[in-house]
Design a protein around this motif. Sequence first.
Motif, short mmCIF file in Angstrom:
data_model
loop_
_atom_site.label_atom_id
_atom_site.label_comp_id
_atom_site.label_asym_id
_atom_site.label_seq_id
_atom_site.Cartn_x
_atom_site.Cartn_y
_atom_site.Cartn_z
N ASN A 40 0.82 -1.21 0.00
CA ASN A 40 0.00 0.00 0.00
C ASN A 40 0.86 1.26 0.00
O ASN A 40 0.57 2.22 0.70
CB ASN A 40 -0.93 0.01 1.21
CG ASN A 40 -2.04 -0.99 1.07
OD1 ASN A 40 -2.65 -1.08 0.02
ND2 ASN A 40 -2.31 -1.76 2.11
N TYR A 42 3.73 1.93 1.28
CA TYR A 42 4.53 2.23 2.45
C TYR A 42 5.99 1.92 2.12
O TYR A 42 6.29 0.93 1.47
CB TYR A 42 4.09 1.40 3.66
CG TYR A 42 2.86 1.95 4.34
CD1 TYR A 42 2.98 2.72 5.48
CD2 TYR A 42 1.60 1.73 3.83
CE1 TYR A 42 1.86 3.23 6.11
CE2 TYR A 42 0.47 2.23 4.44
CZ TYR A 42 0.61 2.99 5.58
OH TYR A 42 -0.50 3.51 6.19
N ASN A 90 4.63 6.81 4.68
CA ASN A 90 3.58 7.07 3.70
C ASN A 90 3.06 8.48 3.99
O ASN A 90 3.35 9.05 5.03
CB ASN A 90 2.46 6.04 3.84
CG ASN A 90 1.56 5.97 2.63
OD1 ASN A 90 1.70 6.75 1.69
ND2 ASN A 90 0.64 5.03 2.65
N HIS A 112 -2.34 8.06 8.68
CA HIS A 112 -2.32 7.93 7.23
C HIS A 112 -3.74 7.83 6.69
O HIS A 112 -4.65 7.41 7.41
CB HIS A 112 -1.48 6.71 6.84
CG HIS A 112 -0.08 6.78 7.38
ND1 HIS A 112 0.88 7.61 6.85
CD2 HIS A 112 0.50 6.15 8.43
CE1 HIS A 112 2.00 7.47 7.54
NE2 HIS A 112 1.79 6.60 8.50
N ASP A 114 -5.24 5.74 4.96
CA ASP A 114 -5.86 4.40 5.00
C ASP A 114 -6.28 3.99 6.40
O ASP A 114 -6.74 2.87 6.62
CB ASP A 114 -4.93 3.36 4.38
CG ASP A 114 -3.59 3.27 5.10
OD1 ASP A 114 -3.42 3.91 6.16
OD2 ASP A 114 -2.69 2.58 4.59
#
Length: 127
Positions: A40, A42, A90, A112, A114
């Motif tokens: 994702n 990162y 991220n 973050h 997400d």
Amino acid sequence: MTYVKITEKEKTDGDKMLKNKKNLMCLILCLIIYSFLWGNNYGLPTYTTKRITGTFGECRINADTYVKRFNIGLALSTNSIENTKIYAMNDGILWKLVINDPVYGNIIYLKHPDGLATMYGHLNTFS
């Protein structure tokens, strides 16, 4: 009732099997975390090393107080190089800033998009 006497060898073998199962579960959990984070967008917070010094769920003992606690994340080494540049893993927003924490020193917490959060501790300075 019937009692079965367990020999020292059987006890040792059983302890080894339990330890191997725990190590395997830890490895599987780490692989899941790694695949999720690096899948994702990162990245590593430092380019100094990729050496992991602490894993999720690991029991750690404070050297000063001898208090046991479970590690709730991953710890990466900077190979004892001070003032290493640390980068956000991220995109995110500053969630919390802690100065002179008794365990982690200076800390930055980022949230973050997400929903995950990352913590960066043992920092000498902020920039």
